[in-house]
Design a protein around this motif. Structure first.
Motif, PDB file in Angstrom:
ATOM      1  N   ASP A  77       0.833  -1.111  -0.077  1.00 34.32           N
ATOM      2  CA  ASP A  77       0.067   0.171  -0.159  1.00 34.32           C
ATOM      3  C   ASP A  77       0.928   1.236   0.218  1.00 34.32           C
ATOM      4  O   ASP A  77       1.709   1.261   0.798  1.00 34.32           O
ATOM      5  N   THR A  78       0.677   1.818  -1.089  1.00 36.35           N
ATOM      6  CA  THR A  78       1.305   3.279  -1.148  1.00 36.35           C
ATOM      7  C   THR A  78       0.619   4.192  -1.254  1.00 36.35           C
ATOM      8  O   THR A  78       0.416   5.308  -0.237  1.00 36.35           O
ATOM      9  N   GLY A  79      -0.418   4.416  -1.951  1.00 40.52           N
ATOM     10  CA  GLY A  79      -1.482   5.407  -2.005  1.00 40.52           C
ATOM     11  C   GLY A  79      -2.887   4.874  -2.011  1.00 40.52           C
ATOM     12  O   GLY A  79      -4.052   5.410  -2.197  1.00 40.52           O
ATOM     13  N   GLY A  80      -3.023   3.553  -1.549  1.00 33.44           N
ATOM     14  CA  GLY A  80      -4.310   3.000  -1.412  1.00 33.44           C
ATOM     15  C   GLY A  80      -4.368   1.462  -1.811  1.00 33.44           C
ATOM     16  O   GLY A  80      -5.528   1.078  -1.834  1.00 33.44           O
ATOM     17  N   SER A  81      -3.379   1.039  -2.036  1.00 28.69           N
ATOM     18  CA  SER A  81      -3.198  -0.235  -2.898  1.00 28.69           C
ATOM     19  C   SER A  81      -3.681  -1.715  -2.034  1.00 28.69           C
ATOM     20  O   SER A  81      -3.717  -2.596  -3.004  1.00 28.69           O
ATOM     21  N   VAL A  82      -3.846  -1.355  -0.856  1.00 31.33           N
ATOM     22  CA  VAL A  82      -4.427  -2.695  -0.169  1.00 31.33           C
ATOM     23  C   VAL A  82      -5.908  -2.070   0.355  1.00 31.33           C
ATOM     24  O   VAL A  82      -6.702  -2.833   0.143  1.00 31.33           O
ATOM     25  N   ARG A  83      -5.951  -0.816   0.703  1.00 33.03           N
ATOM     26  CA  ARG A  83      -7.279  -0.322   1.006  1.00 33.03           C
ATOM     27  C   ARG A  83      -8.398  -0.361   0.219  1.00 33.03           C
ATOM     28  O   ARG A  83      -9.637  -0.706   0.485  1.00 33.03           O
ATOM     29  N   VAL A  84      -8.172  -0.109  -1.224  1.00 32.95           N
ATOM     30  CA  VAL A  84      -8.786   0.150  -2.146  1.00 32.95           C
ATOM     31  C   VAL A  84      -9.755  -1.195  -2.593  1.00 32.95           C
ATOM     32  O   VAL A  84     -10.800  -1.627  -2.415  1.00 32.95           O
ATOM     33  N   PRO A  85      -8.682  -2.302  -2.962  1.00 30.96           N
ATOM     34  CA  PRO A  85      -9.017  -3.708  -3.295  1.00 30.96           C
ATOM     35  C   PRO A  85      -9.765  -4.197  -2.041  1.00 30.96           C
ATOM     36  O   PRO A  85     -10.775  -4.871  -2.262  1.00 30.96           O
TER      37      PRO A  85
END
Length: 386
Positions: A125-133
């Motif tokens: 996750d940098t800009g949302g790469s875990v939170r979004v999926p």
């Protein structure tokens, strides 16, 4: 579509008798696995860089804890994406919303867990790469406190925001995995204070905000001492602009030696982002760096120990897959305006499943003080029981 990198076949058994024995995990194709190429979602990266000789720290830690690695998962190209579509490897299935994107850049990892191929999966996750999926696929997902985890063997993008994250389908598994990777047990007691980010709920589409209300009500019952606050007095869009300035600049600095040495192939949107990062004026970089300081100060004020902040993870559920480029820019900008707080502030954030809009999942995020990761684990466990 399969969540796994095409042409790979990997299975590594975990250590017998560990706390995660019996669980399977997948690893985003940004994590080194000894003897296998780290592709980063780009065929030229795998071809132009040496094979890893050691497992990434996160992979080795899960293997040592008994989990079995079953494969490498598709990622947005060199993790520069937020929707989960890869021009080279394809778009993994979002089983919670077929025909819609899974979210990125940890798209394959979320898809692997959501489809039941594995009980857990590693992402970044940098800009949302875990939170979004996590939000789009209806999963538990975490962005830990920035700097807390060892990132050895994880392909970087923007180091001042990069971190390892992970997914699970249920709170108990999520907590088990988190305790192993965080090397700390879940907090014994739930949070004592709750802040509701009213501007973040206002920024989300009305249907999403309404869908999250029942989860908020459960959270208020769990944490009776609650209040509403504005998260971003300058505006969430300004925070998003700062993250969209800093992240491409760092990504260009990260990949510049490779680009200048090997002239690799990129999808248009990825190449455009790198070019924009290279061309960002110094004045714009300075403004974004000052905004980051402002964001960190605001989060310190809102989140003393024992407090969590609630906000929508994404402003809407998963968009349709295959949209034209002209339609994607405003979608990305909206998502990143909500997610920017993670990369800018570096506070731990989890996305909790439990709501949907027209059958498509949306997540509720909780943020804690830096180092308060295990408080969020306790909140997740208590919310699942509520």
């Amino acid at each position: 579509m399969s969540p796994f990198v095409p042409g790979t076949d990997i299975r590594i058994e975990g250590r017998p008798g560990g706390p995660l024995s019996g669980l399977r995990f997948a690893a985003k194709d940004l994590f080194d696995i000894a003897g296998h190429p780290t592709g980063g979602g780009n065929p030229d990266w795998a071809r132009q860089n040496p094979l890893p000789t050691r497992h990434a720290w996160a992979v080795q830690t899960l293997l040592d804890a008994g989990a079995t690695l079953i494969g490498k998962t598709i990622t947005d190209e060199v993790s520069l994406g937020i929707l989960g579509e890869n021009a080279f490897d394809g778009t993994p299935l979002n089983p919670a919303a077929p025909g819609h994107v899974p979210g990125g850049s940890s798209s394959g990892s979320a898809s692997a867990v959501a489809q039941g191929f594995s009980e857990l999966a590693l992402g970044t996750d940098t800009g949302g790469s875990v939170r979004v999926p996590a939000s789009f696929c209806g999963l538990y997902g975490i962005r830990p406190t920035h700097g807390r985890l060892n990132l050895t063997g994880m392909l970087p993008q923007a180091p001042s925001s990069d971190t390892t994250g992970w997914f699970a389908r249920d709170a108990a598994t999520f907590a088990r995995v988190s305790e192993v990777l965080l090397q700390e047990k879940a907090a014994e007691a739930p949070p004592t204070r709750l802040v509701i980010a009213v501007d973040a709920f206002g920024f989300a589409e009305p249907e999403t905000a309404a869908a999250l209300e029942p989860m908020l009500d459960r959270l208020k019952a769990l944490i009776p001492d609650w209040r509403e606050e504005v998260l971003a007095p300058p505006g969430l869009v300004a925070w998003g602009r700062a993250q969209r300035t800093l992240q491409p600049v760092e990504a260009w600095e990260t990949f510049r030696p490779w680009i200048e040495r090997d002239n690799p192939r990129f999808a248009f949107s990825v190449a455009r982002g790198l070019v924009l990062g290279a061309a960002t004026p110094e004045a714009e970089r300075g403004w974004a760096a000052l905004t980051r300081q402002e964001v960190r100060g605001r989060l310190r004020h809102l989140l003393p120990p024992g407090t969590v902040l609630a906000m929508p993870t994404t402003p809407f559920p998963a968009p349709r897959a295959g949209l034209p480029l002209s339609a994607l820019n405003p979608i990305r900008d909206q998502i990143l305006s909500l997610c920017a707080v993670g990369g800018l502030a570096g506070h731990p954030q989890i996305s909790l499943p439990g709501a949907s809009v027209a059958g498509r999942p949306v997540g509720l995020s909780l943020i804690a003080a830096r180092g308060g990761d295990t408080l969020l684990l306790r909140a997740a466990l208590e919310m699942e029981k509520a």
